[in-house]
Design a protein around this motif. Structure first.
Motif, PDB file in Angstrom:
ATOM      1  N   ALA A   1       1.020  -1.244  -0.038  1.00  0.00           N
ATOM      2  CA  ALA A   1       0.300  -0.066   0.244  1.00  0.00           C
ATOM      3  C   ALA A   1       0.878   1.213  -0.260  1.00  0.00           C
ATOM      4  N   THR A   2       1.830   0.565   0.983  1.00  0.00           N
ATOM      5  CA  THR A   2       3.259   2.364   1.028  1.00  0.00           C
ATOM      6  C   THR A   2       3.663   2.550  -0.076  1.00  0.00           C
ATOM      7  N   ALA A   3       3.525   1.426  -1.205  1.00  0.00           N
ATOM      8  CA  ALA A   3       4.748   1.402  -2.637  1.00  0.00           C
ATOM      9  C   ALA A   3       3.916   2.357  -3.519  1.00  0.00           C
ATOM     10  N   ILE A   4       2.550   1.628  -3.808  1.00  0.00           N
ATOM     11  CA  ILE A   4       1.249   2.301  -4.759  1.00  0.00           C
ATOM     12  C   ILE A   4       1.254   3.626  -4.440  1.00  0.00           C
ATOM     13  N   GLU A   5       0.981   4.247  -3.199  1.00  0.00           N
ATOM     14  CA  GLU A   5       0.435   5.626  -2.667  1.00  0.00           C
ATOM     15  C   GLU A   5       1.881   6.797  -2.717  1.00  0.00           C
ATOM     16  N   ALA A   6       3.216   5.753  -2.434  1.00  0.00           N
ATOM     17  CA  ALA A   6       4.217   6.707  -3.067  1.00  0.00           C
ATOM     18  C   ALA A   6       4.416   6.454  -4.272  1.00  0.00           C
ATOM     19  N   VAL A   7       4.135   5.947  -5.403  1.00  0.00           N
ATOM     20  CA  VAL A   7       3.943   6.209  -7.108  1.00  0.00           C
ATOM     21  C   VAL A   7       2.773   6.509  -7.469  1.00  0.00           C
ATOM     22  N   VAL A   8       1.618   6.526  -7.281  1.00  0.00           N
ATOM     23  CA  VAL A   8       1.158   7.485  -7.323  1.00  0.00           C
ATOM     24  C   VAL A   8       0.867   9.290  -6.738  1.00  0.00           C
ATOM     25  N   ALA A   9       1.598   8.861  -6.108  1.00  0.00           N
ATOM     26  CA  ALA A   9       1.767  10.882  -5.692  1.00  0.00           C
ATOM     27  C   ALA A   9       2.717  11.142  -6.187  1.00  0.00           C
ATOM     28  N   ALA A  10       3.548  10.653  -6.787  1.00  0.00           N
ATOM     29  CA  ALA A  10       4.698  11.111  -7.946  1.00  0.00           C
ATOM     30  C   ALA A  10       3.652  11.137  -9.220  1.00  0.00           C
ATOM     31  N   GLY A  11       3.425  10.751  -9.125  1.00  0.00           N
ATOM     32  CA  GLY A  11       3.204  10.691 -10.486  1.00  0.00           C
ATOM     33  C   GLY A  11       4.076  10.214 -11.898  1.00  0.00           C
ATOM     34  N   VAL A  12       4.577   8.306 -11.254  1.00  0.00           N
ATOM     35  CA  VAL A  12       5.366   7.742 -11.700  1.00  0.00           C
ATOM     36  C   VAL A  12       4.392   6.003 -12.246  1.00  0.00           C
ATOM     37  N   PRO A  13       3.825   6.225 -13.095  1.00  0.00           N
ATOM     38  CA  PRO A  13       3.382   4.699 -13.471  1.00  0.00           C
ATOM     39  C   PRO A  13       4.271   3.198 -12.952  1.00  0.00           C
ATOM     40  N   TYR A  14       3.950   2.183 -12.893  1.00  0.00           N
ATOM     41  CA  TYR A  14       4.403   0.774 -12.009  1.00  0.00           C
ATOM     42  C   TYR A  14       3.980   0.205 -12.975  1.00  0.00           C
ATOM     43  N   LYS A  15       4.281  -1.468 -13.255  1.00  0.00           N
ATOM     44  CA  LYS A  15       3.683  -2.634 -13.226  1.00  0.00           C
ATOM     45  C   LYS A  15       4.297  -3.555 -12.204  1.00  0.00           C
ATOM     46  N   ALA A  16       3.608  -4.387 -12.004  1.00  0.00           N
ATOM     47  CA  ALA A  16       4.510  -5.279 -10.997  1.00  0.00           C
ATOM     48  C   ALA A  16       3.764  -6.333 -11.433  1.00  0.00           C
ATOM     49  N   THR A  17       5.010  -7.431 -10.333  1.00  0.00           N
ATOM     50  CA  THR A  17       5.748  -8.482 -11.194  1.00  0.00           C
ATOM     51  C   THR A  17       5.943  -9.938  -9.654  1.00  0.00           C
ATOM     52  N   ALA A  18       5.362 -11.044 -10.653  1.00  0.00           N
ATOM     53  CA  ALA A  18       5.712 -12.204  -9.160  1.00  0.00           C
ATOM     54  C   ALA A  18       4.993 -12.425  -8.124  1.00  0.00           C
ATOM     55  N   GLY A  19       4.141 -13.606  -8.007  1.00  0.00           N
ATOM     56  CA  GLY A  19       2.730 -13.731  -7.217  1.00  0.00           C
ATOM     57  C   GLY A  19       1.646 -13.213  -6.807  1.00  0.00           C
ATOM     58  N   LEU A  20       1.227 -12.623  -8.628  1.00  0.00           N
ATOM     59  CA  LEU A  20      -0.096 -12.300  -8.601  1.00  0.00           C
ATOM     60  C   LEU A  20      -0.318 -13.666  -9.437  1.00  0.00           C
ATOM     61  N   HIS A  21      -0.665 -14.676  -8.762  1.00  0.00           N
ATOM     62  CA  HIS A  21      -1.612 -15.813  -9.936  1.00  0.00           C
ATOM     63  C   HIS A  21      -2.674 -15.628  -9.706  1.00  0.00           C
ATOM     64  N   HIS A  22      -3.876 -15.092  -9.013  1.00  0.00           N
ATOM     65  CA  HIS A  22      -4.913 -15.062  -9.091  1.00  0.00           C
ATOM     66  C   HIS A  22      -5.082 -13.683  -8.496  1.00  0.00           C
ATOM     67  N   ALA A  23      -6.676 -12.860  -9.375  1.00  0.00           N
ATOM     68  CA  ALA A  23      -7.614 -12.077  -9.244  1.00  0.00           C
ATOM     69  C   ALA A  23      -7.394 -11.302  -7.952  1.00  0.00           C
ATOM     70  N   ILE A  24      -7.943 -12.232  -6.743  1.00  0.00           N
ATOM     71  CA  ILE A  24      -8.496 -11.721  -5.758  1.00  0.00           C
ATOM     72  C   ILE A  24      -7.401 -12.363  -4.683  1.00  0.00           C
TER      73      ILE A  24
ATOM     74  N   HIS B   1      -1.103 -11.867  -2.906  1.00  0.00           N
ATOM     75  CA  HIS B   1      -1.835 -10.221  -3.401  1.00  0.00           C
ATOM     76  C   HIS B   1      -2.875 -11.217  -4.397  1.00  0.00           C
ATOM     77  N   GLY B   2      -4.029 -10.041  -4.577  1.00  0.00           N
ATOM     78  CA  GLY B   2      -4.798 -10.520  -5.898  1.00  0.00           C
ATOM     79  C   GLY B   2      -4.160  -8.912  -7.355  1.00  0.00           C
ATOM     80  N   PHE B   3      -4.563  -9.757  -8.471  1.00  0.00           N
ATOM     81  CA  PHE B   3      -4.155  -8.261  -9.586  1.00  0.00           C
ATOM     82  C   PHE B   3      -5.673  -7.489  -9.867  1.00  0.00           C
ATOM     83  N   LEU B   4      -6.574  -7.912  -9.099  1.00  0.00           N
ATOM     84  CA  LEU B   4      -8.204  -6.877  -9.016  1.00  0.00           C
ATOM     85  C   LEU B   4      -7.417  -6.877  -7.876  1.00  0.00           C
ATOM     86  N   ASN B   5      -7.344  -6.542  -7.079  1.00  0.00           N
ATOM     87  CA  ASN B   5      -7.126  -5.724  -5.767  1.00  0.00           C
ATOM     88  C   ASN B   5      -6.352  -4.466  -5.864  1.00  0.00           C
TER      89      ASN B   5
END
Length: 292
Positions: free
Chosen positions: A172-195, A207-211
């Motif tokens: 959550a802190t990581a997402i908050e930081a890049v969104v506040a900075a206006g930096v797009p991001y991608k995620a990788t590894a461990g997102l095997h399910h939507a939820i 973690h779920g990728f829809l989350n």
């Protein structure tokens, strides 16, 4: 019969990381499978094929050329930006279209040194460059160095060991930081399910990728860290799917501009789950029988 366009939230959401753990598909199988994916009814879901810098030599003999097909490619550089000249040279000799580079930050490289090295490489402006932000004390410094550049962030959200999964608060802190900075991001590894889920075989909290999608939308709306944590921890699939389906188009577009994609070793798994959740039509399923 014309295949319906996929909803905007799903377009280009899944980068094809079939050769990476836990899938570990041989490149000789991953390339033709990727070609089938991008020729399928669900092609809009699929991003580039992700390969490592070390695999480019093997890739040379596997890319289909007889039909003029040009493979969309993302290349990971786990050793850092020093390998960029060699990678760019190797890719230029292949019948591929380089879509992205994913560059790790080796210790003890600073944010300033990283940006200098990336700038010096002269990567074409059409190529997305993702910086794999480390989970150490350099994270704030590196995120702070990205807003005035063309570079984007990449977060690891799991792996083959439990400690490789950031908990909800860290993510959550990581997402908050890049969104506040206006930096797009991608995620990788461990997102095997939507939820959000607990893996029954390993016991890992995944973690779920829809989350992540909903947490990014919330961060863009100014939600606090506690709300992002709650969204990342939510395991109610029906409720999450309903929230995704109800997102207005302008919020979906803004969210996907911020959350670019995630790497998955199986395209079929997220596809199947999104159909089961009612977020994609049955007609894009590989097993759907079409009649004229």
């Amino acid at each position: 019969m014309t295949t319906p366009a996929l909803p905007a939230f799903a377009r280009g959401l899944c980068d094809d990381a079939a050769i990476f753990p836990p899938g570990l598909a041989p490149l000789s199988e991953a390339v033709p499978a990727h070609v089938r994916h991008v020729g399928s009814p669900y092609a809009e879901l699929v991003g580039p094929l992700v390969v490592s810098a070390a695999s480019l030599e093997e890739l040379a003999g596997l890319v289909p050329v007889e039909d003029g097909h040009q493979l969309d490619l993302a290349v990971t550089l786990p050793e850092g930006p020093s390998g960029l000249p060699e990678v760019l040279g190797a890719v230029s000799a292949l019948p591929v279209r380089l879509r992205a580079l994913e560059v790790a930050v080796p210790a003890p490289m600073t944010a300033a040194a990283l940006v200098e090295a990336l700038d010096a490489a002269g990567v074409d402006e059409t190529v997305e460059v993702f910086v794999e932000v480390p989970r150490d004390e350099r994270r704030p410094e590196i995120i702070a160095a990205l807003p005035d550049t063309r570079y984007r962030a990449k977060f690891r959200t799991g792996g083959v060991k439990a400690e490789l999964y950031p908990d909800e608060a860290e993510l959550a802190t990581a997402i908050e930081a890049v969104v506040a900075a206006g930096v797009p991001y991608k995620a990788t590894a461990g997102l095997h399910h939507a939820i959000r889920n607990t893996d029954p075989e390993t016991g890992f909290e995944q973690h779920g990728f829809l989350n992540l999608l909903l947490a990014t939308d919330a961060a863009l709306r100014g939600a606090d860290t506690d709300e992002l944590v709650r969204l990342l921890a939510d395991r109610d699939g029906a409720a999450i799917a309903a929230r995704v389906a109800a997102l207005p188009e302008e919020r979906v577009l803004a969210t996907r501009a911020a959350f670019r994609s995630f790497g998955t070793c199986s395209i079929s798994d997220p596809l199947t789950e999104l159909i089961a959740l009612g977020l994609l039509p049955e007609s894009v399923s590989p097993t759907y029988e079409r009649t004229v």
